[in-house]
Motif scaffolding. Structure first.
Motif, PDB file in Angstrom:
ATOM      1  N   TRP A 106      48.350  54.875  17.673  1.00  0.00           N
ATOM      2  CA  TRP A 106      47.528  54.100  18.626  1.00  0.00           C
ATOM      3  C   TRP A 106      48.012  53.904  19.953  1.00  0.00           C
ATOM      4  N   ILE A 107      49.451  53.897  20.127  1.00  0.00           N
ATOM      5  CA  ILE A 107      50.535  53.643  21.120  1.00  0.00           C
ATOM      6  C   ILE A 107      51.239  54.798  21.103  1.00  0.00           C
ATOM      7  N   GLU A 108      52.058  55.162  22.489  1.00  0.00           N
ATOM      8  CA  GLU A 108      52.776  56.144  22.751  1.00  0.00           C
ATOM      9  C   GLU A 108      54.267  55.578  22.416  1.00  0.00           C
ATOM     10  N   GLY A 109      54.886  56.489  21.855  1.00  0.00           N
ATOM     11  CA  GLY A 109      56.269  55.893  21.581  1.00  0.00           C
ATOM     12  C   GLY A 109      57.280  57.139  20.887  1.00  0.00           C
ATOM     13  N   ASP A 110      58.423  56.807  21.006  1.00  0.00           N
ATOM     14  CA  ASP A 110      59.338  57.996  20.338  1.00  0.00           C
ATOM     15  C   ASP A 110      59.347  58.001  18.791  1.00  0.00           C
ATOM     16  N   LYS A 111      58.769  58.668  18.125  1.00  0.00           N
ATOM     17  CA  LYS A 111      58.498  58.516  16.731  1.00  0.00           C
ATOM     18  C   LYS A 111      58.835  59.810  16.003  1.00  0.00           C
ATOM     19  N   PRO A 112      60.038  60.475  16.033  1.00  0.00           N
ATOM     20  CA  PRO A 112      60.295  61.559  15.781  1.00  0.00           C
ATOM     21  C   PRO A 112      60.570  61.828  14.174  1.00  0.00           C
ATOM     22  N   ASP A 113      60.460  60.852  13.460  1.00  0.00           N
ATOM     23  CA  ASP A 113      60.580  60.973  11.898  1.00  0.00           C
ATOM     24  C   ASP A 113      59.288  60.948  11.265  1.00  0.00           C
ATOM     25  N   VAL A 114      59.116  61.830  10.532  1.00  0.00           N
ATOM     26  CA  VAL A 114      57.697  62.136   9.986  1.00  0.00           C
ATOM     27  C   VAL A 114      58.047  61.703   8.350  1.00  0.00           C
ATOM     28  N   MET A 115      57.417  60.475   7.692  1.00  0.00           N
ATOM     29  CA  MET A 115      57.574  60.304   6.287  1.00  0.00           C
ATOM     30  C   MET A 115      56.342  60.447   5.547  1.00  0.00           C
ATOM     31  N   VAL A 116      56.465  60.419   4.369  1.00  0.00           N
ATOM     32  CA  VAL A 116      55.439  60.724   3.402  1.00  0.00           C
ATOM     33  C   VAL A 116      55.654  59.657   2.197  1.00  0.00           C
ATOM     34  N   ILE A 117      54.442  58.921   2.012  1.00  0.00           N
ATOM     35  CA  ILE A 117      54.395  58.253   0.729  1.00  0.00           C
ATOM     36  C   ILE A 117      53.872  58.776  -0.405  1.00  0.00           C
ATOM     37  N   VAL A 118      54.686  59.043  -1.352  1.00  0.00           N
ATOM     38  CA  VAL A 118      54.427  59.813  -2.709  1.00  0.00           C
ATOM     39  C   VAL A 118      53.659  58.578  -3.445  1.00  0.00           C
ATOM     40  N   PRO A 119      52.504  58.658  -3.883  1.00  0.00           N
ATOM     41  CA  PRO A 119      52.042  57.695  -4.764  1.00  0.00           C
ATOM     42  C   PRO A 119      52.548  57.584  -6.071  1.00  0.00           C
TER      43      PRO A 119
END
Length: 132
Positions: A106-119
């Motif tokens: 929803w907002i711009e920003g530096d978010k280079p890390d992609v995370m996954v939640i493994v349920p």
């Protein structure tokens, strides 16, 4: 015939709610304290994908990946709540780029890390109510 006021959701219904919502709340522990933050997410292959940048959330997930994630859908007749418990880990390379393509911050920003939640556990409930 009166409807039940509270009903457990099936796992399939839980995943439908997760897929239709774009924002939820991530709960994690850092320095012995529980933190809850809103994040944007995408659902991919039975997992929840989100992006993050440097900060306390990433530090906490590196230290202890156990998390809870919750989304809600509320209208005038019912409230639906889905809770996912599991662990979060970082994706890298092509897998990260592919997974992140479904996340729409929803907002711009530096978010280079992609995370996954493994349920490990996915539960949900629908609460129905009558409003005038």
């Amino acid at each position: 015939m009166e409807r039940e006021r509270m009903e457990e959701l099936t796992p399939e219904a839980c995943w439908e709610v997760l897929a239709e919502q774009q924002i939820g709340r991530l709960a994690y522990v850092l320095d012995g304290e529980v933190n809850i933050v809103p994040i944007n997410h995408a659902v991919r292959e039975g997992q929840i994908i989100f992006e993050t940048g440097q900060g306390s959330k990433l530090v906490a997930l590196d230290e202890q990946g156990t998390v809870a994630y919750e989304v809600d859908r509320i209208d005038e007749h019912e409230s639906v709540s889905v809770v996912v418990r599991g662990f979060a880990t970082e994706l890298e390379g092509e897998e990260a780029r592919t997974a992140a393509s479904g996340v729409h911050p929803w907002i711009e920003g530096d978010k280079p890390d992609v995370m996954v939640i493994v349920p490990s556990v996915v539960t949900g409930r629908v609460y129905r109510f009558d409003r005038p």
